[in-house]
Design a protein around this motif. Structure first.
Motif, mmCIF file in Angstrom:
data_model
loop_
_atom_site.group_PDB
_atom_site.id
_atom_site.type_symbol
_atom_site.label_atom_id
_atom_site.label_comp_id
_atom_site.label_asym_id
_atom_site.label_seq_id
_atom_site.Cartn_x
_atom_site.Cartn_y
_atom_site.Cartn_z
ATOM 1 N N LEU A 31 0.811 -1.105 0.002
ATOM 2 C CA LEU A 31 -0.073 0.199 0.011
ATOM 3 C C LEU A 31 0.872 1.212 0.034
ATOM 4 C CD1 LEU A 31 -2.827 -1.329 2.462
ATOM 5 C CD2 LEU A 31 -3.146 -0.918 -0.192
ATOM 6 N N ALA A 98 -5.793 2.827 4.671
ATOM 7 C CA ALA A 98 -4.528 3.336 4.158
ATOM 8 C C ALA A 98 -4.565 4.240 3.026
ATOM 9 C CB ALA A 98 -4.187 1.904 3.417
ATOM 10 N N GLU A 125 -10.121 4.508 17.562
ATOM 11 C CA GLU A 125 -9.877 5.851 16.834
ATOM 12 C C GLU A 125 -8.668 5.544 15.897
ATOM 13 O OE1 GLU A 125 -10.947 9.432 17.655
ATOM 14 O OE2 GLU A 125 -12.518 8.077 17.450
ATOM 15 N N ARG A 126 -8.858 6.285 14.892
ATOM 16 C CA ARG A 126 -7.613 6.332 13.839
ATOM 17 C C ARG A 126 -7.437 7.927 13.582
ATOM 18 N NH1 ARG A 126 -6.871 0.640 11.354
ATOM 19 N NH2 ARG A 126 -4.983 1.495 10.727
ATOM 20 N N PRO A 127 -6.803 8.698 14.390
ATOM 21 C CA PRO A 127 -6.946 10.076 14.073
ATOM 22 C C PRO A 127 -5.677 10.314 12.781
ATOM 23 C CG PRO A 127 -5.732 9.901 16.265
ATOM 24 C CD PRO A 127 -6.518 8.302 15.719
ATOM 25 N N ILE A 128 -5.809 11.524 12.381
ATOM 26 C CA ILE A 128 -4.880 11.813 11.181
ATOM 27 C C ILE A 128 -4.462 13.528 11.633
ATOM 28 C CG2 ILE A 128 -6.013 10.632 9.399
ATOM 29 C CD1 ILE A 128 -7.274 13.538 8.457
ATOM 30 N N ASP A 129 -4.336 13.604 12.924
ATOM 31 C CA ASP A 129 -3.943 14.951 13.499
ATOM 32 C C ASP A 129 -2.253 14.909 12.920
ATOM 33 O OD1 ASP A 129 -3.914 12.812 15.187
ATOM 34 O OD2 ASP A 129 -2.858 14.462 16.468
ATOM 35 N N LEU A 130 -1.661 13.909 13.083
ATOM 36 C CA LEU A 130 -0.075 13.983 12.978
ATOM 37 C C LEU A 130 0.185 14.430 11.554
ATOM 38 C CD1 LEU A 130 0.920 11.161 15.428
ATOM 39 C CD2 LEU A 130 1.283 13.465 15.566
ATOM 40 N N PHE A 131 -0.640 13.691 10.543
ATOM 41 C CA PHE A 131 -0.331 13.903 9.120
ATOM 42 C C PHE A 131 -0.458 15.463 8.803
ATOM 43 C CE2 PHE A 131 -0.590 9.632 7.175
ATOM 44 C CZ PHE A 131 -1.115 8.788 8.196
ATOM 45 N N ARG A 165 4.749 13.150 17.667
ATOM 46 C CA ARG A 165 4.191 13.099 19.147
ATOM 47 C C ARG A 165 3.937 11.626 19.372
ATOM 48 N NH1 ARG A 165 -0.556 13.074 20.626
ATOM 49 N NH2 ARG A 165 -1.418 13.657 18.796
ATOM 50 N N VAL A 166 3.424 10.793 18.652
ATOM 51 C CA VAL A 166 3.148 9.374 18.732
ATOM 52 C C VAL A 166 3.787 8.823 17.361
ATOM 53 C CG1 VAL A 166 1.184 7.823 18.660
ATOM 54 C CG2 VAL A 166 0.906 10.061 19.794
ATOM 55 N N VAL A 167 4.175 7.765 17.625
ATOM 56 C CA VAL A 167 4.975 6.841 16.739
ATOM 57 C C VAL A 167 3.691 6.225 15.638
ATOM 58 C CG1 VAL A 167 6.368 4.830 15.945
ATOM 59 C CG2 VAL A 167 7.061 6.425 17.968
ATOM 60 N N THR A 310 1.075 -5.431 16.982
ATOM 61 C CA THR A 310 -0.303 -5.449 17.324
ATOM 62 C C THR A 310 -1.330 -6.086 16.402
ATOM 63 O OG1 THR A 310 -2.445 -4.024 17.544
ATOM 64 C CG2 THR A 310 -0.540 -2.972 16.167
HETATM 65 N N1 EPU Z 1 -2.169 8.208 15.693
HETATM 66 C C1 EPU Z 1 -2.318 9.625 16.201
HETATM 67 N N2 EPU Z 1 -2.281 10.376 15.034
HETATM 68 C C2 EPU Z 1 -2.284 10.217 13.670
HETATM 69 C C3 EPU Z 1 -1.774 9.069 13.508
HETATM 70 C C4 EPU Z 1 -1.796 7.888 14.409
HETATM 71 O O1 EPU Z 1 -2.526 9.579 17.200
HETATM 72 O O2 EPU Z 1 -2.025 11.272 13.205
HETATM 73 C C5 EPU Z 1 -2.105 7.272 16.633
HETATM 74 C C6 EPU Z 1 -3.086 5.889 16.540
HETATM 75 O O3 EPU Z 1 -4.118 6.580 17.086
HETATM 76 C C7 EPU Z 1 -2.652 4.525 17.069
HETATM 77 C C8 EPU Z 1 -0.862 5.053 16.788
HETATM 78 O O4 EPU Z 1 -0.766 6.455 16.498
HETATM 79 O O5 EPU Z 1 -2.864 4.806 18.408
HETATM 80 C C9 EPU Z 1 -0.368 4.091 15.916
HETATM 81 O O6 EPU Z 1 -0.983 3.838 14.729
HETATM 82 P P1 EPU Z 1 -0.373 3.961 13.415
HETATM 83 O O7 EPU Z 1 -0.650 5.310 13.096
HETATM 84 O O8 EPU Z 1 0.916 3.536 13.275
HETATM 85 O O9 EPU Z 1 -1.459 2.971 12.467
HETATM 86 P P2 EPU Z 1 -1.357 3.297 10.983
HETATM 87 O O10 EPU Z 1 -0.283 3.632 10.355
HETATM 88 O O11 EPU Z 1 -2.782 3.730 10.774
HETATM 89 C C10 EPU Z 1 -0.260 0.708 10.501
HETATM 90 C C11 EPU Z 1 -0.753 -0.546 9.544
HETATM 91 C C12 EPU Z 1 -2.043 -1.140 10.776
HETATM 92 C C13 EPU Z 1 -1.255 -1.509 11.964
HETATM 93 C C14 EPU Z 1 -0.763 -0.246 12.657
HETATM 94 C C15 EPU Z 1 0.053 -0.378 13.976
HETATM 95 C C16 EPU Z 1 -0.917 0.008 7.435
HETATM 96 C C17 EPU Z 1 -1.445 0.400 6.139
HETATM 97 N N3 EPU Z 1 -1.650 0.038 8.596
HETATM 98 O O12 EPU Z 1 -1.575 1.571 10.655
HETATM 99 O O13 EPU Z 1 -2.235 -2.420 10.093
HETATM 100 O O14 EPU Z 1 -2.120 -2.031 13.139
HETATM 101 O O15 EPU Z 1 0.222 0.588 11.626
HETATM 102 O O16 EPU Z 1 1.264 -1.356 13.484
HETATM 103 O O17 EPU Z 1 0.359 -0.091 7.560
HETATM 104 C C18 EPU Z 1 -3.555 -4.202 9.500
HETATM 105 O O18 EPU Z 1 -3.015 -4.500 8.722
HETATM 106 O O19 EPU Z 1 -4.551 -4.962 9.930
HETATM 107 C C19 EPU Z 1 -3.529 -2.928 10.068
HETATM 108 C C20 EPU Z 1 -4.432 -2.194 10.943
#
Ligand code: EPU
Length: 423
Positions: A31, A98, A125-131, A165-167, A310
């Motif tokens: 992706l 994604a 919750e899957r926020p996008i604030d960091l983007f 701020r968050v990985v 996770t």
């Molecule tokens: N977060 C924020 N703000 C943001 C972005 C993320 O606070 O702007 C927080 C999230 O709320 C979460 C933490 O950061 O608590 C970590 O989430 P992350 O952003 O790493 O997740 P993601 O990038 O959306 C990818 C995988 C997920 C996987 C996670 C964690 C892809 C396309 N997706 O998601 O995969 O669970 O990393 O490793 O790479 C899956 O394949 O089933 C799946 C959900």
């Protein structure tokens, strides 16, 4: 069309599976690679692309932006010579979290991007604030309407420094890829270390990008023109698929070899299995696993890479239900991810949810068959494992969600002795 259902005749605790089960290319590596291909004015070819439902979904969004996507078996080519739109199709983008990966490449390539909120999902919750804040830090302006967001940088992104701020995995990938077209060096701190981040950087480097430090917490991107890659980019093996099949082997195999993998990406999983007393033979690109007579209880805590992923938590939680004694699963990334465990309790598991982040598991308990509906990809895999070890015939509904991340899983499971059918 009705959603497909997997019908599984359980082994009733027998450990009879045997043979080899191949792992395909990683969903979470293809992706971002596809998103990165939008930065390239020309053709990018990817090999070892899995036949999973998220790929055509992403392909449709790319085509809506003006790219051409061609697929021939496991090879996929994106031609992004011309990008004609900066607006992500909102229906597709909302249904594919994604799609956030595209924000960076479209913004960098066209100077603007409009997109819907990609939505949360059942894992929390899957926020996008960091983007948003990262791109603002690199000079983009942000505006929103009732249902869309727009980032704009008509004169290109500037250089600068951003601390996450968050990985975040996709956040690191999206900002890193956009930064390749910035006018000055960009330094990203507290980056995700996942192998999929490194693989995305490798693809971009093969197109001329100057990226240092991918796979460490600080990534520096220097301006450099991008050109179409000379060679196809090979998608890395799916480490979550590998972890899922290793859990299957540890539960129910006489001897199962999980092939086409990268063991170096599986340290936490290998350590976890060894700690639980699972006999493993680790080869260069395979691992052979046997289900032991007794599994030892343990405490697993999900963590950013190189910690325990996770996405590998649900299949491993099934393993913990079969360990003799008290185990703990701490889910540290997503606050909704433990919800699926209530279905397992109905099947016979002894699980106490102590908080949204902690489950106490007492084993070992026998499972009885059930009709269950999966809420997401990874819980779906866990339900399949539960059905495989259970007594009787189970039905796992919403198999289309499992198809999002696992290509034709029933064929691969049948080949090692699982009695499974898709209806
Ligand atoms: N977060 C924020 N703000 C943001 C972005 C993320 O606070 O702007 C927080 C999230 O709320 C979460 C933490 O950061 O608590 C970590 O989430 P992350 O952003 O790493 O997740 P993601 O990038 O959306 C990818 C995988 C997920 C996987 C996670 C964690 C892809 C396309 N997706 O998601 O995969 O669970 O990393 O490793 O790479 C899956 O394949 O089933 C799946 C959900």
């Amino acid at each position: 069309m009705q959603n497909p259902v997997f019908v599984i005749e359980g082994l009733d605790g027998e450990k009879t599976l045997s043979g080899a089960i191949p792992v395909y290319g990683a969903k979470n590596a293809v992706l971002p690679a596809l998103a990165a291909s939008l930065l390239i004015q020309g053709e990018s070819t990817f090999e070892n692309v899995p036949g999973i439902a998220d790929i055509p979904a992403m392909g449709r969004i790319l085509e809506g932006l003006g790219a051409h996507v061609r697929r021939d078996g496991r090879t996929l080519t994106v031609n992004a010579k011309e990008i004609t739109s900066s607006v992500l199709d909102s229906v597709s983008a909302r249904s594919l979290r994604a799609s956030v990966l595209l924000i960076g490449s479209v913004l960098a390539r066209t100077g603007r991007v409009t997109f819907p909120h990609p939505g949360g999902d059942v894992i929390g919750e899957r926020p996008i604030d960091l983007f948003i804040s990262a791109f603002q830090k690199l000079g983009a302006t942000f505006s929103e309407t009732e249902d869309t967001y727009t980032l704009s940088a008509p004169n290109g992104l500037s250089g600068g420094e951003f601390f996450f701020r968050v990985v975040t995995v996709t956040g690191t990938e999206a900002v890193m890829m956009a930064a390749t077209l910035a006018k000055a060096p960009v330094t990203l701190k507290n980056c995700a270390l996942e192998p999929e981040v490194v693989a995305t950087a490798e693809f971009l480097k093969s197109c001329g990008a100057r990226i240092e430090g991918a796979g460490t917490s600080t990534i520096v991107i220097h301006p450099s023109p991008l050109t179409p890659p000379v060679k196809p980019h090979r998608i890395i093996p799916d480490r979550i698929e590998a972890a899922s099949f290793l859990a299957l082997g540890a539960l129910a195999a006489k001897e199962l070899t999980v092939t086409d993998i990268e063991p170096a990406h599986l340290d936490a999983v290998i350590q976890g299995l060894e700690y639980m007393g699972v006999p493993l033979v680790v080869g260069k690109d395979f691992i052979t696993v046997r289900a032991p007579e007794h599994l030892l209880p343990t405490r697993l805590r999900t963590h950013e890479y190189p910690g325990f992923a996770t996405d590998a938590h649900p299949p491993f939680l099934i393993l913990l239900t079969q360990a003799e004694g008290d185990s703990v699963m701490i889910e540290s990334i997503f606050d909704g991810r433990l919800a699926y465990t209530k279905e397992l309790v109905q099947m016979g598991a002894d699980i106490t949810i102590v908080s949204p982040h902690r489950a106490n598991i007492r084993g070992k308990t026998a499972f009885t068959a059930a009709n269950i509906e999966t809420p997401d990809i990874r819980a779906g895999l866990a339900f399949m494992l539960a059905a495989i070890i259970a007594k009787g015939k189970s039905k796992v509904a919403n198999a289309h969600l499992i198809d999002r991340g696992y290509e034709a899983i029933e064929n691969r499971l049948q080949a090692v002795g699982v009695k499974i059918q898709r209806v």
